[in-house]
Design an enzyme around this catalytic site. Structure first.
Site, mmCIF file in Angstrom:
data_model
loop_
_atom_site.group_PDB
_atom_site.id
_atom_site.type_symbol
_atom_site.label_atom_id
_atom_site.label_comp_id
_atom_site.label_asym_id
_atom_site.label_seq_id
_atom_site.Cartn_x
_atom_site.Cartn_y
_atom_site.Cartn_z
ATOM 1 N N ASP A 258 7.212 19.892 -58.618
ATOM 2 C CA ASP A 258 6.124 19.359 -59.435
ATOM 3 C C ASP A 258 5.897 20.203 -60.689
ATOM 4 O O ASP A 258 5.490 19.680 -61.723
ATOM 5 C CB ASP A 258 4.832 19.301 -58.609
ATOM 6 C CG ASP A 258 4.846 18.143 -57.618
ATOM 7 O OD1 ASP A 258 5.669 17.230 -57.783
ATOM 8 O OD2 ASP A 258 4.028 18.150 -56.678
ATOM 9 N N GLY A 259 6.174 21.502 -60.606
ATOM 10 C CA GLY A 259 6.012 22.364 -61.776
ATOM 11 C C GLY A 259 6.908 21.941 -62.921
ATOM 12 O O GLY A 259 6.516 21.973 -64.087
ATOM 13 N N ASP B 134 -15.472 32.491 -57.903
ATOM 14 C CA ASP B 134 -14.210 33.002 -58.434
ATOM 15 C C ASP B 134 -13.752 32.178 -59.626
ATOM 16 O O ASP B 134 -12.907 32.624 -60.403
ATOM 17 C CB ASP B 134 -13.122 32.961 -57.351
ATOM 18 C CG ASP B 134 -13.221 34.136 -56.387
ATOM 19 O OD1 ASP B 134 -14.113 34.987 -56.562
ATOM 20 O OD2 ASP B 134 -12.404 34.200 -55.449
ATOM 21 N N ARG C 148 -14.139 40.185 -59.264
ATOM 22 C CA ARG C 148 -15.555 40.020 -59.589
ATOM 23 C C ARG C 148 -15.796 38.571 -59.969
ATOM 24 O O ARG C 148 -14.941 37.920 -60.563
ATOM 25 C CB ARG C 148 -15.962 40.928 -60.767
ATOM 26 C CG ARG C 148 -15.863 42.417 -60.485
ATOM 27 C CD ARG C 148 -16.953 42.880 -59.505
ATOM 28 N NE ARG C 148 -17.011 44.326 -59.416
ATOM 29 C CZ ARG C 148 -16.268 45.072 -58.599
ATOM 30 N NH1 ARG C 148 -15.360 44.481 -57.817
ATOM 31 N NH2 ARG C 148 -16.374 46.381 -58.583
ATOM 32 N N ARG D 145 5.615 20.578 -66.710
ATOM 33 C CA ARG D 145 6.101 21.073 -68.010
ATOM 34 C C ARG D 145 6.580 19.899 -68.882
ATOM 35 O O ARG D 145 6.279 19.829 -70.075
ATOM 36 C CB ARG D 145 7.249 22.059 -67.805
ATOM 37 C CG ARG D 145 6.853 23.360 -67.121
ATOM 38 C CD ARG D 145 8.069 24.261 -66.918
ATOM 39 N NE ARG D 145 7.758 25.393 -66.071
ATOM 40 C CZ ARG D 145 7.207 26.523 -66.496
ATOM 41 N NH1 ARG D 145 6.932 26.658 -67.783
ATOM 42 N NH2 ARG D 145 6.955 27.512 -65.664
#
Length: 279
Positions: A63-64, A167, A148, A68
């Site tokens: 899928d990447g 997050d 953090r 792209r």
């Protein structure tokens, strides 16, 4: 393949099988008098140079690889046919073993084009636009390497909705609803829906989790952070964010187009197969 003049083949540079399969398909296409350009899916500059001359992309990867291709192809309305060499392949149309059988269907026009919503994101700092991006899966505002929380204030059409302590927060398309959003507890949304899904990542004491907005809305994320933070586009582009940076997200004027050989109800069968095979 009479309607195709020139096809771009995009292989994954880290997968030898991807390159080999692309070469095999190149021979088949050339025998059908279709011009072919072949290149790495990671070489965006080379792809952009070729895009104006192409009628279709065929991708060989996960899928990447398709993500792209989609960001480059969308502005030229070039459809994508995905051959899955990845782990899940939610976006791909076929497996490598099916290529020889199904590729001739393109010649006879036995396919349909599916259009999917994309997102347009704008990064602003002190009233100036630093960058604009198109996304097929998602736009994420999140903490950086320091563990953090960030405090993104969410505005919908200029009206404050909620401020997360988390997050991060994910703005996703229906296509992206099966990706990072799903792992963060967001809903799965059918790909033909024109909505934007907003999902916090590990929120602390929030009265509300995921929201689903009409694609007509403009979502603004006002980032408050004392540490490093990131804007991530489709999990592939990272931009550093500073305290009080703004990220605006809305439906893109472009859509991603996919070549489909399966029935139009394919999504639900594919979804159940992929989810049951996750490991």
């Amino acid at each position: 393949m009479e309607s195709l003049r020139k096809v771009g083949l995009l292989y994954h540079p880290k997968l030898p099988d991807s390159f080999d399969l692309a070469k095999q398909i190149e021979q088949v296409l050339r025998q059908s008098d279709v011009a072919v350009w072949s290149g790495s899916s990671w070489d965006e500059a080379a792809i952009i140079e070729q895009v104006p001359d192409l009628d279709m992309f065929i991708t060989f990867g996960g899928d990447g690889t398709i993500l792209r291709a989609a960001r480059v192809a969308a502005s030229h309305s070039i459809p994508i046919l995905g051959v899955n060499l990845g782990r899940l392949g939610f976006l791909a149309e076929m497996e490598p073993a099916e290529v020889a059988e199904k590729l001739p269907l393109l010649r006879s026009g036995q396919y349909w084009l599916e259009e999917r919503l994309m997102l347009h994101a704008e990064h602003q700092r002190q009233g100036q636009t630093l960058g604009t991006y198109e996304a097929l899966n998602d736009v994420v505002v999140c903490r950086g390497s320091t563990v953090r929380v960030v405090r993104p204030a969410v505005y919908v059409n200029g009206v404050h909705l909620i401020t997360y302590v988390a997050d991060g927060v994910i703005a996703a398309t229906p296509t992206g609803s099966t990706a990072y959003t799903l792992s963060s507890g967001g809903p799965i949304v059918a790909p033909n829906v024109h909505d934007i899904i907003l999902t916090p990542i590990a929120p602390h004491l929030t009265p509300a989790r995921a929201f689903v907005f009409s694609g007509k809305e403009v979502i603004t994320l006002d980032v408050a952070t004392e540490y490093d933070a990131l804007l991530t586009v489709d999990g592939q582009i990272d931009i550093k964010l500073l305290d009080r940076d703004i990220v605006k997200v809305e439906a893109s004027r472009y859509t991603a187009k996919f070549v489909r050989l399966q029935p139009e109800t394919y999504f639900y069968r594919t979804l159940l197969e992929r989810l049951s095979n996750r490991s």
